[in-house]
Motif scaffolding. Structure first.
Motif, PDB file in Angstrom:
ATOM      1  N   SER A  39       0.830  -1.209   0.000  1.00 46.44           N
ATOM      2  CA  SER A  39       0.000   0.000   0.000  1.00 46.44           C
ATOM      3  C   SER A  39       0.863   1.257   0.000  1.00 46.44           C
ATOM      4  N   LEU A  40       2.133   1.122   0.392  1.00 48.61           N
ATOM      5  CA  LEU A  40       3.057   2.254   0.417  1.00 48.61           C
ATOM      6  C   LEU A  40       3.722   2.480  -0.927  1.00 48.61           C
ATOM      7  N   CYS A  41       3.612   1.503  -1.836  1.00 47.49           N
ATOM      8  CA  CYS A  41       4.355   1.535  -3.091  1.00 47.49           C
ATOM      9  C   CYS A  41       3.637   2.374  -4.148  1.00 47.49           C
ATOM     10  N   ASN A  42       4.435   3.124  -4.925  1.00 50.65           N
ATOM     11  CA  ASN A  42       3.866   3.705  -6.131  1.00 50.65           C
ATOM     12  C   ASN A  42       3.880   2.640  -7.220  1.00 50.65           C
ATOM     13  N   GLU A  43       3.397   2.966  -8.400  1.00 53.78           N
ATOM     14  CA  GLU A  43       3.249   1.959  -9.458  1.00 53.78           C
ATOM     15  C   GLU A  43       4.584   1.330  -9.837  1.00 53.78           C
ATOM     16  N   GLU A  44       5.611   2.146  -9.973  1.00 53.75           N
ATOM     17  CA  GLU A  44       6.929   1.632 -10.355  1.00 53.75           C
ATOM     18  C   GLU A  44       7.503   0.720  -9.269  1.00 53.75           C
ATOM     19  N   GLN A  45       7.374   1.137  -8.011  1.00 53.33           N
ATOM     20  CA  GLN A  45       7.888   0.322  -6.901  1.00 53.33           C
ATOM     21  C   GLN A  45       7.144  -1.001  -6.805  1.00 53.33           C
ATOM     22  N   TYR A  46       5.833  -0.959  -7.046  1.00 55.15           N
ATOM     23  CA  TYR A  46       5.068  -2.197  -6.974  1.00 55.15           C
ATOM     24  C   TYR A  46       5.460  -3.163  -8.088  1.00 55.15           C
ATOM     25  N   LYS A  47       5.615  -2.677  -9.304  1.00 57.32           N
ATOM     26  CA  LYS A  47       6.008  -3.549 -10.411  1.00 57.32           C
ATOM     27  C   LYS A  47       7.357  -4.194 -10.142  1.00 57.32           C
ATOM     28  N   LYS A  48       8.268  -3.425  -9.571  1.00 57.80           N
ATOM     29  CA  LYS A  48       9.585  -3.972  -9.221  1.00 57.80           C
ATOM     30  C   LYS A  48       9.439  -5.067  -8.176  1.00 57.80           C
ATOM     31  N   PHE A  49       8.627  -4.812  -7.152  1.00 55.51           N
ATOM     32  CA  PHE A  49       8.409  -5.819  -6.115  1.00 55.51           C
ATOM     33  C   PHE A  49       7.781  -7.087  -6.687  1.00 55.51           C
ATOM     34  N   PHE A  50       6.790  -6.926  -7.572  1.00 56.05           N
ATOM     35  CA  PHE A  50       6.082  -8.082  -8.114  1.00 56.05           C
ATOM     36  C   PHE A  50       7.035  -8.986  -8.902  1.00 56.05           C
ATOM     37  N   GLN A  51       7.921  -8.379  -9.677  1.00 58.22           N
ATOM     38  CA  GLN A  51       8.895  -9.180 -10.425  1.00 58.22           C
ATOM     39  C   GLN A  51       9.884  -9.862  -9.484  1.00 58.22           C
ATOM     40  N   GLU A  52      10.330  -9.140  -8.461  1.00 56.67           N
ATOM     41  CA  GLU A  52      11.270  -9.725  -7.493  1.00 56.67           C
ATOM     42  C   GLU A  52      10.621 -10.853  -6.708  1.00 56.67           C
ATOM     43  N   LEU A  53       9.336 -10.701  -6.400  1.00 59.63           N
ATOM     44  CA  LEU A  53       8.608 -11.731  -5.671  1.00 59.63           C
ATOM     45  C   LEU A  53       8.582 -13.030  -6.465  1.00 59.63           C
ATOM     46  N   LYS A  54       8.268 -12.951  -7.745  1.00 56.17           N
ATOM     47  CA  LYS A  54       8.187 -14.157  -8.570  1.00 56.17           C
ATOM     48  C   LYS A  54       9.560 -14.792  -8.780  1.00 56.17           C
ATOM     49  N   GLN A  55      10.596 -13.958  -8.803  1.00 56.38           N
ATOM     50  CA  GLN A  55      11.958 -14.499  -8.940  1.00 56.38           C
ATOM     51  C   GLN A  55      12.400 -15.199  -7.662  1.00 56.38           C
ATOM     52  N   LEU A  56      12.059 -14.609  -6.527  1.00 53.83           N
ATOM     53  CA  LEU A  56      12.481 -15.155  -5.240  1.00 53.83           C
ATOM     54  C   LEU A  56      11.666 -16.378  -4.851  1.00 53.83           C
ATOM     55  N   MET A  57      10.391 -16.389  -5.233  1.00 53.92           N
ATOM     56  CA  MET A  57       9.487 -17.490  -4.866  1.00 53.92           C
ATOM     57  C   MET A  57       8.752 -17.980  -6.120  1.00 53.92           C
ATOM     58  N   PRO A  58       9.451 -18.599  -7.061  1.00 50.09           N
ATOM     59  CA  PRO A  58       8.827 -18.969  -8.334  1.00 50.09           C
ATOM     60  C   PRO A  58       7.643 -19.909  -8.202  1.00 50.09           C
ATOM     61  N   GLN A  59       7.610 -20.725  -7.156  1.00 47.61           N
ATOM     62  CA  GLN A  59       6.501 -21.658  -6.966  1.00 47.61           C
ATOM     63  C   GLN A  59       5.498 -21.169  -5.922  1.00 47.61           C
ATOM     64  N   GLU A  60       5.968 -20.416  -4.961  1.00 52.65           N
ATOM     65  CA  GLU A  60       5.127 -20.068  -3.815  1.00 52.65           C
ATOM     66  C   GLU A  60       4.495 -18.688  -3.884  1.00 52.65           C
ATOM     67  N   TRP A  61       4.870 -17.871  -4.871  1.00 56.61           N
ATOM     68  CA  TRP A  61       4.383 -16.493  -4.873  1.00 56.61           C
ATOM     69  C   TRP A  61       2.867 -16.401  -4.925  1.00 56.61           C
ATOM     70  N   LYS A  62       2.224 -17.444  -5.463  1.00 59.75           N
ATOM     71  CA  LYS A  62       0.772 -17.397  -5.639  1.00 59.75           C
ATOM     72  C   LYS A  62      -0.002 -17.336  -4.316  1.00 59.75           C
ATOM     73  N   ILE A  63       0.641 -17.731  -3.214  1.00 64.02           N
ATOM     74  CA  ILE A  63      -0.082 -17.657  -1.939  1.00 64.02           C
ATOM     75  C   ILE A  63      -0.400 -16.205  -1.570  1.00 64.02           C
ATOM     76  N   TYR A  64       0.313 -15.260  -2.192  1.00 62.29           N
ATOM     77  CA  TYR A  64       0.079 -13.851  -1.900  1.00 62.29           C
ATOM     78  C   TYR A  64      -0.939 -13.223  -2.839  1.00 62.29           C
ATOM     79  N   CYS A  65      -1.465 -13.986  -3.796  1.00 59.31           N
ATOM     80  CA  CYS A  65      -2.441 -13.437  -4.735  1.00 59.31           C
ATOM     81  C   CYS A  65      -3.615 -12.742  -4.046  1.00 59.31           C
ATOM     82  N   PRO A  66      -4.093 -13.248  -2.906  1.00 63.38           N
ATOM     83  CA  PRO A  66      -5.230 -12.567  -2.266  1.00 63.38           C
ATOM     84  C   PRO A  66      -4.973 -11.108  -1.920  1.00 63.38           C
ATOM     85  N   VAL A  67      -3.722 -10.730  -1.699  1.00 62.65           N
ATOM     86  CA  VAL A  67      -3.450  -9.364  -1.255  1.00 62.65           C
ATOM     87  C   VAL A  67      -2.660  -8.560  -2.276  1.00 62.65           C
TER      88      VAL A  67
END
Length: 411
Positions: free
Chosen positions: A268-296
């Motif tokens: 909620s603190l992220c602007n659009e650019e920061q969020y996109k960066k986080f989303f890509q890093e999340l999938k790289q760090l947790m390629p199989q498990e990132w989907k558990i965060y889909c609800p939020v």
């Protein structure tokens, strides 16, 4: 004796108030270990001044490594029965140490937790008596010991993962080799949640003993939006500890629940650019498990084209004329002929149109006879999806509930 560990990095404006509020405590058997984390302002001179006047103040110097490494240095130097980690821009109620110490002794507690008041940069209290600031008073027991066995499903959500409102038995830290991660933000989350899991006796007190200075320029919270991936790294650190110590099976639900809440707040603190960066890093760090965060997670990846992959050649109704669906349909170039319309239980919406599709009441399922239904309500869908599945199976067994678009991997 209490060992107070304070990481100090460029807080000369607030440092005297912090130290003075400790020296005025009603409980006086303490040492203050100030770890200068490579400050470049006048903080070191202030620390040297205070250390010269009071032998209980000890000064350690290190190159700038962050609050986590500074706190770890303080742990190594601490000699007290109890350890408390405080921030150098905060200040404290006069009976804070006495209240913590007496509570810990009375209940033989491994950890004591208090609430706090929010102060502005000038030290004026701007919020107090907030019943759930730092602590969930709706759920958390007050002034009696508890542990993870009392709250296996939500132990990590009873109070915040901040380090500064907690008082630790030193033995808890040494027996479990607790240390702060070397992260530029969220370095305390792993420490606190592992302590939550390890402590046999936690006591929460309904006292606002700490005055927390919010929104300081240069503080970690001021720049953390660009470092959101650190939260995921902290979560992995906690999970690895729980697995190693045979606690994960008991606390899996609590861990996932708390991480989802933390991720929701952080992004909620992220602007659009920061969020996109986080989303890509999340999938790289947790390629199989990132989907558990889909609800939020934000749902930018759900588009009309994405929805088509769920519908295929079936004739379907969308369930829920939500704001989320409206935003998705804004990007639709051509109306999808396989979408028969939208179902919504709100009478005020029925008979109207959303994105070119008519909104019908649930009873229209019998008349329209779709092949399937696709849930399009984002908020609280984790609860709604199974409820909708049960409702369709009971009333309309011939209608399929399509896979949940909010839990499927991006396609």
């Amino acid at each position: 004796m209490i060992s107070i560990v304070i990481p100090v990095y460029n807080t000369e404006k607030y440092l005297r108030e912090c130290l003075d509020s400790l020296l005025r405590q009603t409980f006086q058997d303490f040492e203050i270990i100030c770890v200068n984390d490579g400050s470049t302002d006048g903080s070191v001179e202030i620390l040297e001044e205070y250390a010269g006047k009071d032998s209980r103040i000890r000064l350690l110097n290190q190159n700038h490594g962050g609050a986590g490494s500074a706190r770890n240095a303080g742990i190594e130097a601490a000699g007290g029965k109890y350890i408390q980690f405080l921030d150098s821009d905060d200040f404290f109620q006069p009976d804070m140490l006495e209240e913590f110490y007496n509570t810990a002794e009375k209940f033989s507690a491994d950890m004591v937790v208090c609430s706090g008041r929010t102060a502005d940069l000038e030290g004026n209290i701007i919020e107090n008596e907030n019943p759930n600031f730092m602590i969930n008073f709706n759920t958390c027991p007050i002034s009696r010991p508890f542990s993870k066995y009392d709250f296996p499903k939500n132990i990590f959500s009873l109070f915040s993962s901040a380090a500064w409102n907690k008082f630790y038995l030193r033995k808890l830290i040494t027996d479990n080799n607790l240390r702060f991660q070397n992260l530029s933000s969220c370095n305390d989350l792993g420490f606190v949640r592992i302590a939550d899991a390890s402590a046999e006796r936690i006591v929460v007190i309904n006292r606002e003993l700490i005055n927390y200075r919010a929104h300081r320029v240069g503080g970690i919270s001021y720049t953390r939006a660009s470092k959101t991936i650190n939260l995921i790294k902290a979560g992995k650190y906690v999970k690895d500890f729980l697995i190693k110590n045979n606690m994960y099976e008991l606390l899996e639900e609590a861990h996932i629940q708390a991480m989802k809440r933390s991720v929701s707040w952080e992004i909620s603190l992220c602007n659009e650019e920061q969020y996109k960066k986080f989303f890509q890093e999340l999938k790289q760090l947790m390629p199989q498990e990132w989907k558990i965060y889909c609800p939020v997670l934000r749902k930018e990846y759900i588009t009309p084209e994405y929805i088509k992959t769920f519908i295929g050649n079936k004739k379907v109704l969308l369930w829920g004329a939500s704001i989320f669906l409206e935003n998705v349909l804004k990007n639709e170039k051509n109306k999808n002929p396989n979408i028969l319309g939208i179902i919504d239980k709100n009478p005020d919406k029925q008979g109207k149109f959303l994105g070119g599709y008519e909104i019908f009441p649930p009873e229209s399922l019998s008349k329209l006879k779709p092949d399937g239904v696709l849930l399009t309500i984002q908020n609280n869908y984790e609860k709604i999806y199974p409820e909708l599945k049960n409702e369709l199976e009971e009333k309309y067994p011939e209608i399929e509930l399509l896979p949940n678009i909010f839990e499927a991997e991006e396609r």
